[in-house]
Design a protein around this motif. Sequence first.
Motif, PDB file in Angstrom:
ATOM      1  N   ALA A   1      26.785  42.429  59.252  1.00  0.00           N
ATOM      2  CA  ALA A   1      28.078  43.067  59.470  1.00  0.00           C
ATOM      3  C   ALA A   1      28.926  42.954  58.208  1.00  0.00           C
ATOM      4  O   ALA A   1      29.132  41.858  57.689  1.00  0.00           O
ATOM      5  N   ALA A   2      29.415  44.104  57.715  1.00  0.00           N
ATOM      6  CA  ALA A   2      30.190  44.109  56.480  1.00  0.00           C
ATOM      7  C   ALA A   2      31.605  43.599  56.723  1.00  0.00           C
ATOM      8  O   ALA A   2      32.096  42.724  56.021  1.00  0.00           O
ATOM      9  N   SER A   3      32.257  44.142  57.736  1.00  0.00           N
ATOM     10  CA  SER A   3      33.618  43.754  58.087  1.00  0.00           C
ATOM     11  C   SER A   3      33.932  44.372  59.433  1.00  0.00           C
ATOM     12  O   SER A   3      33.319  45.363  59.841  1.00  0.00           O
ATOM     13  N   ALA A   4      34.884  43.772  60.139  1.00  0.00           N
ATOM     14  CA  ALA A   4      35.237  44.283  61.470  1.00  0.00           C
ATOM     15  C   ALA A   4      35.755  45.714  61.368  1.00  0.00           C
ATOM     16  O   ALA A   4      36.676  46.005  60.591  1.00  0.00           O
ATOM     17  N   GLY A   5      35.155  46.602  62.136  1.00  0.00           N
ATOM     18  CA  GLY A   5      35.588  47.989  62.165  1.00  0.00           C
ATOM     19  C   GLY A   5      35.236  48.791  60.924  1.00  0.00           C
ATOM     20  O   GLY A   5      35.790  49.871  60.709  1.00  0.00           O
ATOM     21  N   ALA A   6      34.327  48.293  60.109  1.00  0.00           N
ATOM     22  CA  ALA A   6      33.985  48.969  58.852  1.00  0.00           C
ATOM     23  C   ALA A   6      33.013  50.126  59.099  1.00  0.00           C
ATOM     24  O   ALA A   6      32.163  50.066  59.983  1.00  0.00           O
ATOM     25  N   LYS A   7      33.138  51.151  58.274  1.00  0.00           N
ATOM     26  CA  LYS A   7      32.215  52.286  58.282  1.00  0.00           C
ATOM     27  C   LYS A   7      31.345  52.191  57.030  1.00  0.00           C
ATOM     28  O   LYS A   7      31.873  52.127  55.912  1.00  0.00           O
ATOM     29  N   VAL A   8      30.033  52.168  57.212  1.00  0.00           N
ATOM     30  CA  VAL A   8      29.106  51.971  56.098  1.00  0.00           C
ATOM     31  C   VAL A   8      28.336  53.248  55.835  1.00  0.00           C
ATOM     32  O   VAL A   8      27.731  53.833  56.758  1.00  0.00           O
ATOM     33  N   LEU A   9      28.337  53.689  54.578  1.00  0.00           N
ATOM     34  CA  LEU A   9      27.575  54.864  54.152  1.00  0.00           C
ATOM     35  C   LEU A   9      26.594  54.441  53.064  1.00  0.00           C
ATOM     36  O   LEU A   9      26.772  53.419  52.408  1.00  0.00           O
ATOM     37  N   GLY A  10      25.567  55.267  52.847  1.00  0.00           N
ATOM     38  CA  GLY A  10      24.570  54.969  51.833  1.00  0.00           C
ATOM     39  C   GLY A  10      23.278  54.469  52.450  1.00  0.00           C
ATOM     40  O   GLY A  10      23.202  54.222  53.661  1.00  0.00           O
ATOM     41  N   GLU A  11      22.266  54.328  51.618  1.00  0.00           N
ATOM     42  CA  GLU A  11      20.946  53.912  52.091  1.00  0.00           C
ATOM     43  C   GLU A  11      20.369  52.835  51.187  1.00  0.00           C
ATOM     44  O   GLU A  11      20.711  52.737  50.006  1.00  0.00           O
ATOM     45  N   SER A  12      19.492  52.035  51.778  1.00  0.00           N
ATOM     46  CA  SER A  12      18.713  51.078  50.987  1.00  0.00           C
ATOM     47  C   SER A  12      17.236  51.343  51.255  1.00  0.00           C
ATOM     48  O   SER A  12      16.863  51.815  52.340  1.00  0.00           O
ATOM     49  N   TYR A  13      16.401  51.018  50.268  1.00  0.00           N
ATOM     50  CA  TYR A  13      14.981  51.361  50.343  1.00  0.00           C
ATOM     51  C   TYR A  13      14.127  50.171  49.917  1.00  0.00           C
ATOM     52  O   TYR A  13      14.475  49.444  48.991  1.00  0.00           O
ATOM     53  N   VAL A  14      13.034  49.988  50.612  1.00  0.00           N
ATOM     54  CA  VAL A  14      12.028  48.998  50.237  1.00  0.00           C
ATOM     55  C   VAL A  14      10.786  49.767  49.826  1.00  0.00           C
ATOM     56  O   VAL A  14      10.245  50.561  50.605  1.00  0.00           O
ATOM     57  N   ASN A  15      10.329  49.541  48.586  1.00  0.00           N
ATOM     58  CA  ASN A  15       9.206  50.303  48.043  1.00  0.00           C
ATOM     59  C   ASN A  15       9.455  51.804  48.158  1.00  0.00           C
ATOM     60  O   ASN A  15       8.574  52.584  48.548  1.00  0.00           O
ATOM     61  N   ASP A  16      10.717  52.210  47.871  1.00  0.00           N
ATOM     62  CA  ASP A  16      11.121  53.611  47.850  1.00  0.00           C
ATOM     63  C   ASP A  16      11.065  54.279  49.213  1.00  0.00           C
ATOM     64  O   ASP A  16      11.010  55.504  49.311  1.00  0.00           O
ATOM     65  N   ALA A  17      11.060  53.506  50.282  1.00  0.00           N
ATOM     66  CA  ALA A  17      11.048  54.067  51.627  1.00  0.00           C
ATOM     67  C   ALA A  17      12.018  53.293  52.504  1.00  0.00           C
ATOM     68  O   ALA A  17      12.302  52.125  52.253  1.00  0.00           O
ATOM     69  N   GLN A  18      12.536  53.951  53.506  1.00  0.00           N
ATOM     70  CA  GLN A  18      13.414  53.267  54.443  1.00  0.00           C
ATOM     71  C   GLN A  18      12.588  52.363  55.357  1.00  0.00           C
ATOM     72  O   GLN A  18      11.491  52.714  55.754  1.00  0.00           O
ATOM     73  N   MET A  19      13.144  51.212  55.654  1.00  0.00           N
ATOM     74  CA  MET A  19      12.460  50.253  56.520  1.00  0.00           C
ATOM     75  C   MET A  19      13.328  49.971  57.736  1.00  0.00           C
ATOM     76  O   MET A  19      14.547  49.829  57.616  1.00  0.00           O
ATOM     77  N   GLY A  20      12.704  49.926  58.902  1.00  0.00           N
ATOM     78  CA  GLY A  20      13.418  49.619  60.130  1.00  0.00           C
ATOM     79  C   GLY A  20      14.090  48.257  60.054  1.00  0.00           C
ATOM     80  O   GLY A  20      13.609  47.345  59.384  1.00  0.00           O
TER      81      GLY A  20
END
Length: 630
Positions: A87-106
């Motif tokens: 959790a980043a902060s209470a009520g925060a909206k998070v945008l963007g992506e992170s990738y493991v080995n250039d792919a999204q991971m569950g």
Amino acid sequence: MGNPSPLNASSTPDLERNDSGHFLMNETVRKFSWQGLTVTVKDRETKKARDLINDISGDVQHGELVALMGPSGCGKTTLLNVLARRAASAGAKVLGESYVNDAQMGSRNFQRVTSYVEQEDVLIGSLTVQETLKFAADLSLPSSVSKRERMDRIRTLLEAFGIQNQANTLVGTPIRKGISGGQKRRVSVASQLITNPKILFLDEPTSGLDSTASFEVMSYAKELARANNLLIIASIHQPSTTTFNLFDKLLLLSAGKTCYFGAISAVDSYFSDIGYPIPAQTNPAEFILDTVSSDFANSKEEDRVGVIQTAWANSNEAKLLERQVSERVCSTEKSVNKASAEEETRSGTISITIALLHRSFVKSYRDVIAYGIRIAMYLGLAIMMGTVWLRLHPSQDYIQPFINAIFFGSAFMSFMAVAYVPAFLEDRATFTKERANGLYGVTPFMVSNFLIGLPYLFLISLLFSIVSYWLSNFQPTAEAFFTWVMWIFLDLVAAESLVVLMTSIFPNFVISLALVAFANGLWMSVGGFMVTQKILNPFWKYVFHYIDYQAYVFQGMMVNEFSKRNYSCGADCRCMWATDLEDQCLIRGTGVLESYGYPTGRTGKWVGILLGIIAGYRVLGWIALYLRRS
């Protein structure tokens, strides 16, 4: 403490495989990247959207140690939490992506290949260093990893972090001295490496350490990353020059925006190119932090920070980073979402609960704060009660002292349960950390916490009763004595359950202590002794009296004492309670009960209600912990 010796592959744990040769994931984590991460919250004063971090991108290769730096309030911890999918902060909206080995991971698989070390060392002080790693293994490793393999991992980690000589030393409590601050940090990191994670997040790993200890901790982290292809991202504040040079890359933030991302070796030339050369004989970390800080800046210095941020956004390095991440992600269609057989056979709820029970048992008999001091407190209370109400006689002059002693014994036993607040706060902090790392949920913690307390509370009840009951001369039968013990035991279990509920909702020592004390004061007031339930104000009676656990304990103990006992009326035979035995110059105890409105024959019902109140406190505590993530 001397400088750590270099690590090598033969002396460190193999983070690519477990000791039985099974891969934890189908692929090795070769790189970790993120793109356009932005966290937005609503400003409390202006009510407008405000970015905590804005459009942050990065790329880390295996074996690299990355420093996340910036002035206070720049968004380091927020970014680290977002990268770790916390959790980043209470009520925060998070945008963007992170990738493991250039792919999204569950998220579930991501949690299994990562570990997060908190800024504060949330360690159980009454455990030894080796026991800390042992219980970390029991809670996190799958059942397929044998006991021998677990011990091999523990021994290897102890050697890798240079703490093998402290293996049997206590971590340390406020009463008993333990290992040093630097060693605690190494234990914290080692306990998170027991599962062989691929990505490790460190939140201020050198906080509170001197420069030598800081260098020591980060040296171990760097050698471990290189020897095992581990990815480490650490937020760090104002490191020394030697510690700063241990890092491979730097991500520099100011006011939530990137000021630099790249190799440590290129920091000097980059800042020289944009007009801020680092002076000779100057700590580069200190210089660049001062350069991008706007905490006490005037308008000119704030413009400087804006210039540095703009320079990075327009730099060839930033454009190359964005292009590399975008191209790799677009050209990759694979996904890292399949768990291996080992992951699917992780320890179940029962195994985790047993491990938590074992750990709690070790803590409880070593940590005098948890139960030792409380036992001494209750024994002191028993001696005081037994000697104040000493050898009461079965006559009408002593009926009121008997009632007073019953109230005192039941009410103050539960009131003194406030002493459990600090012990539960420590357990809760450990649970919060381990839950955030995906080790277990609320149920194993609450079940183990409840079960481990029962034998100690029964021991306290028995010791208290042995001293106070016979000194005060309550009804001298075995049945009455053990019924008294039962009521004291249920009283303590309910009081401790109230502590668990309040502390689960308000994990602050002063607040939880005040609320528990206030609640017990309320229960004393409406329990039926101060004002009998027959004349108690309807509001207090119907809103609070019937959910007051102390009320059922008090009336149960009253019935236990007075239902089968008669009291003499004195030499002049003037009976203060009129009963059918008045012509014999006696008072039947049930007459006293009738004056309080307490019927006999309802002990089972009252026990059932009390058990329901205890269960209600525990369930509400479970809900509070489930809904509250910190």
